[in-house]
Design an enzyme around this catalytic site. Structure first.
Site, PDB file in Angstrom:
ATOM      1  N   LYS A 116      44.468  55.512  49.123  1.00  0.00           N
ATOM      2  CA  LYS A 116      44.587  55.687  47.664  1.00  0.00           C
ATOM      3  C   LYS A 116      43.357  55.115  46.943  1.00  0.00           C
ATOM      4  O   LYS A 116      42.789  55.751  46.049  1.00  0.00           O
ATOM      5  CB  LYS A 116      45.868  54.999  47.188  1.00  0.00           C
ATOM      6  CG  LYS A 116      46.046  54.959  45.699  1.00  0.00           C
ATOM      7  CD  LYS A 116      46.265  56.327  45.080  1.00  0.00           C
ATOM      8  CE  LYS A 116      46.156  56.248  43.565  1.00  0.00           C
ATOM      9  NZ  LYS A 116      46.307  57.524  42.925  1.00  0.00           N
ATOM     10  N   CYS A 130      44.150  54.144  35.930  1.00  0.00           N
ATOM     11  CA  CYS A 130      43.931  54.076  37.382  1.00  0.00           C
ATOM     12  C   CYS A 130      42.475  53.797  37.779  1.00  0.00           C
ATOM     13  O   CYS A 130      42.199  52.780  38.421  1.00  0.00           O
ATOM     14  CB  CYS A 130      44.414  55.360  38.041  1.00  0.00           C
ATOM     15  SG  CYS A 130      46.207  55.498  37.963  1.00  0.00           S
TER      16      CYS A 130
HETATM   17  P1  NAD Z   1      53.724  52.111  33.849  1.00  0.00           P
HETATM   18  O1  NAD Z   1      53.255  50.882  33.225  1.00  0.00           O
HETATM   19  O2  NAD Z   1      53.742  53.392  33.082  1.00  0.00           O
HETATM   20  O3  NAD Z   1      55.223  51.905  34.388  1.00  0.00           O
HETATM   21  C1  NAD Z   1      55.670  50.755  35.049  1.00  0.00           C
HETATM   22  C2  NAD Z   1      57.124  50.504  34.653  1.00  0.00           C
HETATM   23  O4  NAD Z   1      57.618  49.403  35.423  1.00  0.00           O
HETATM   24  C3  NAD Z   1      57.309  50.102  33.189  1.00  0.00           C
HETATM   25  O5  NAD Z   1      58.261  50.982  32.599  1.00  0.00           O
HETATM   26  C4  NAD Z   1      57.833  48.668  33.245  1.00  0.00           C
HETATM   27  O6  NAD Z   1      58.736  48.368  32.208  1.00  0.00           O
HETATM   28  C5  NAD Z   1      58.513  48.671  34.604  1.00  0.00           C
HETATM   29  N1  NAD Z   1      58.748  47.336  35.162  1.00  0.00           N
HETATM   30  C6  NAD Z   1      57.962  46.229  35.137  1.00  0.00           C
HETATM   31  N2  NAD Z   1      58.549  45.226  35.810  1.00  0.00           N
HETATM   32  C7  NAD Z   1      59.737  45.689  36.265  1.00  0.00           C
HETATM   33  C8  NAD Z   1      60.799  45.119  37.014  1.00  0.00           C
HETATM   34  N3  NAD Z   1      60.748  43.869  37.438  1.00  0.00           N
HETATM   35  N4  NAD Z   1      61.856  45.886  37.305  1.00  0.00           N
HETATM   36  C9  NAD Z   1      61.938  47.164  36.868  1.00  0.00           C
HETATM   37  N5  NAD Z   1      60.953  47.769  36.160  1.00  0.00           N
HETATM   38  C10 NAD Z   1      59.882  47.037  35.854  1.00  0.00           C
HETATM   39  O7  NAD Z   1      52.863  52.283  35.167  1.00  0.00           O
HETATM   40  P2  NAD Z   1      52.487  53.660  35.921  1.00  0.00           P
HETATM   41  O8  NAD Z   1      51.349  54.316  35.252  1.00  0.00           O
HETATM   42  O9  NAD Z   1      53.721  54.430  36.207  1.00  0.00           O
HETATM   43  O10 NAD Z   1      51.912  53.048  37.287  1.00  0.00           O
HETATM   44  C11 NAD Z   1      52.732  52.479  38.271  1.00  0.00           C
HETATM   45  C12 NAD Z   1      51.920  52.340  39.539  1.00  0.00           C
HETATM   46  O11 NAD Z   1      51.545  53.643  40.012  1.00  0.00           O
HETATM   47  C13 NAD Z   1      50.630  51.559  39.397  1.00  0.00           C
HETATM   48  O12 NAD Z   1      50.396  50.857  40.570  1.00  0.00           O
HETATM   49  C14 NAD Z   1      49.589  52.654  39.240  1.00  0.00           C
HETATM   50  O13 NAD Z   1      48.327  52.245  39.652  1.00  0.00           O
HETATM   51  C15 NAD Z   1      50.126  53.719  40.163  1.00  0.00           C
HETATM   52  N6  NAD Z   1      49.702  55.093  39.847  1.00  0.00           N
HETATM   53  C16 NAD Z   1      49.653  55.495  38.542  1.00  0.00           C
HETATM   54  C17 NAD Z   1      49.284  56.813  38.270  1.00  0.00           C
HETATM   55  C18 NAD Z   1      49.200  57.290  36.840  1.00  0.00           C
HETATM   56  O14 NAD Z   1      48.585  58.322  36.613  1.00  0.00           O
HETATM   57  N7  NAD Z   1      49.790  56.597  35.874  1.00  0.00           N
HETATM   58  C19 NAD Z   1      48.978  57.700  39.307  1.00  0.00           C
HETATM   59  C20 NAD Z   1      49.066  57.244  40.611  1.00  0.00           C
HETATM   60  C21 NAD Z   1      49.425  55.933  40.869  1.00  0.00           C
END
Ligand code: NAD
Length: 439
Positions: free
Chosen positions: A205, A261
């Site tokens: 990744k 990201c």
């Molecule tokens: P985000 O911030 O949109 O979502 C994360 C969610 O987790 C939030 O809703 C938050 O309230 C929740 N959260 C935090 N602590 C928590 C807990 N203890 N229990 C339950 N929920 C909890 O983040 P995202 O963009 O979805 O990214 C998540 C992961 O995926 C990251 O590691 C990111 O690098 C990876 N990622 C993101 C993308 C993208 O395009 N956004 C693409 C690929 C990978």
């Protein structure tokens, strides 16, 4: 299959909704009470094209549920996805406190065997840490699998439902069989599920995102050189992009990469290299060049106005870090707004989707317009930060009438130079000639 998704943000909500769409019973868990309330009522919490229709259907058919209660949410789940944030920590490495915090609790509340899936982007060695955090408290067997997500915001549903490939890192045959069964509907066209060890999956990744960030950055360097050397980066892009070894994508120069990201993942991979004592030179350059590129247009704008932006009004189109999303994390627009404000300019902004998020972050520091032309009204210049389709062919008559002077600083190269010349604009873009209207 019954599955749970912990973390219901961009990745979690797409993952949960798409797996519900393929017939699974999905419970999405989040600590954000307001978010869960909203989703329960059928109100989307993010803007992602095509997601709402799947969300509505699966919620109505009771295949997509939401809760704040981890124990209740994972009850009976064969697979538990962790789609939690991994923001940069103080040293730039991915902060694992969310992932390890949930892993810690999972050991207490798991009642049956489950596959715990690291869907978040996490550094090499995280699966082992998650395993150790769960095993401390677990009374049942489990496997930890690394399954990084490659979806792109803006086309996330398509990316998820028709992935180029699915990467799964596990040494467990039991987990492999379950993951294969879960992903089978998404890979029917023959796109592969690539099984590997956990560390390689985690590295894959970061390698993918860093490579893409490097490709963009390389093109930005070429564009900067084109400007000085009198070449046109659009021609160069077409000239190299048609070489199948290079490919057409990620060759568009601009004002740097942003988003949730690339910036954090490049930084985190650099930190991983450092921890292993490896001097990853290219990554360092990618970060430096991107930093410089983000606000490259502001000094040129200042120069255009004789060295000062004090009292000038700048219209700014596009706030999201890219089109088709409301995500503003690390968006170049925000850096440019800061630079413009520092230089004493007034800023009036427009974005089709991201205004609410910007208001939360910077409030009244800028004025918000209801449409692109209102933003341009009486502005001394227009800056373009995001390549939303509606900015590509605006009503130039309306725009010209609205602007105080016909000046565009375009960070996304949306317009043809000859058109801007014909319409009498002063037009600055990236890696191409400057167009100056004959006065
Ligand atoms: P985000 O911030 O949109 O979502 C994360 C969610 O987790 C939030 O809703 C938050 O309230 C929740 N959260 C935090 N602590 C928590 C807990 N203890 N229990 C339950 N929920 C909890 O983040 P995202 O963009 O979805 O990214 C998540 C992961 O995926 C990251 O590691 C990111 O690098 C990876 N990622 C993101 C993308 C993208 O395009 N956004 C693409 C690929 C990978």
């Amino acid at each position: 299959m019954k599955i749970a998704v912990v973390g219901t943000g961009y990745v979690g909500l797409v993952t949960g909704t798409c797996f519900a769409e393929t017939g699974n019973y999905v419970t999405c868990i989040d600590i954000d009470q307001a978010k869960v309330e909203s989703l329960r009522k059928g109100k989307m919490t993010i803007y992602e094209p095509g997601l709402e229709i799947l969300f509505d259907r699966n919620r109505k058919e009771s295949r997509l549920m939401f809760t704040t209660d981890l124990k209740e949410g994972i009850k009976g789940a064969e697979v538990i996805f962790l789609a939690l944030p991994t923001p940069p920590g103080e040293d730039g490495s991915a902060d694992l406190k969310y992932i390890l915090g949930v892993a810690d609790q999972l050991g207490h509340v798991m009642e049956d065997y489950a596959v715990i899936v690291d869907k978040s982007t996490v550094p090499v060695g995280t699966a082992e840490k998650v395993n150790a955090a769960i095993v401390k408290n677990a009374k049942v067997p489990f496997d930890v699998v690394s399954n990084p997500e490659f979806l792109r915001e803006g086309v996330a549903v398509d990316d998820f439902m028709k992935p180029d490939r699915v990467v799964i890192g596990t040494k467990s045959e039991r987990a492999k069989e379950i993951m294969e069964r879960l992903y089978a509907p998404l890979v029917r066209q023959g796109n592969p599920i690539i099984f590997m060890d956990e560390r390689s999956a985690e590295m894959t990744k970061y390698a993918a995102n860093s490579f893409l960030a490097m490709k963009i950055t390389f093109m930005n360097e070429i564009a900067n050189l084109c400007e000085i050397a009198g070449a046109d980066v659009d021609n160069v892009r077409k000239g190299i992009g048609t070489d199948s070894r290079i490919g057409k994508r990620f060759l568009f120069p601009g004002i740097g990469y942003g988003g949730s990201c690339f910036p954090k993942d490049v930084q985190a991979l650099g930190q991983t290299a450092k921890e292993y004592g490896y001097d990853f030179k290219i990554l360092k350059s990618v970060m430096l060049v991107n930093e410089r590129q983000k606000t490259k247009l502001v000094p040129r704008l200042k120069e255009y106005f004789g060295g000062s932006l004090k009292g000038k009004t700048i219209a700014l189109w596009g706030l999201a870090f890219k089109p088709h999303t409301d995500d503003i994390r690390e968006a170049p627009a925000l850096y440019n707004i800061k630079a413009l404000k520092r230089a004493g300019a007034k800023v009036v902004v427009f974005d089709p989707e991201a205004v609410a998020n910007v208001k939360k972050e910077i409030g009244k520091k800028v004025k918000y317009a209801k449409n692109p032309y209102e933003a341009a009204q009486d502005a001394d210049a227009l800056m373009i930060m995001t390549e939303w389709p509606e900015f590509r062919t605006p009503d130039f008559e309306k725009l010209s009438a609205a602007l105080k002077s016909k000046v565009i600083f375009d960070g996304r190269n949306l317009y043809e130079l000859k058109d801007m010349e014909a319409m009498g604009y002063d037009y600055f873009s990236i890696g191409r000639d400057t167009v100056t209207a004959k006065k």
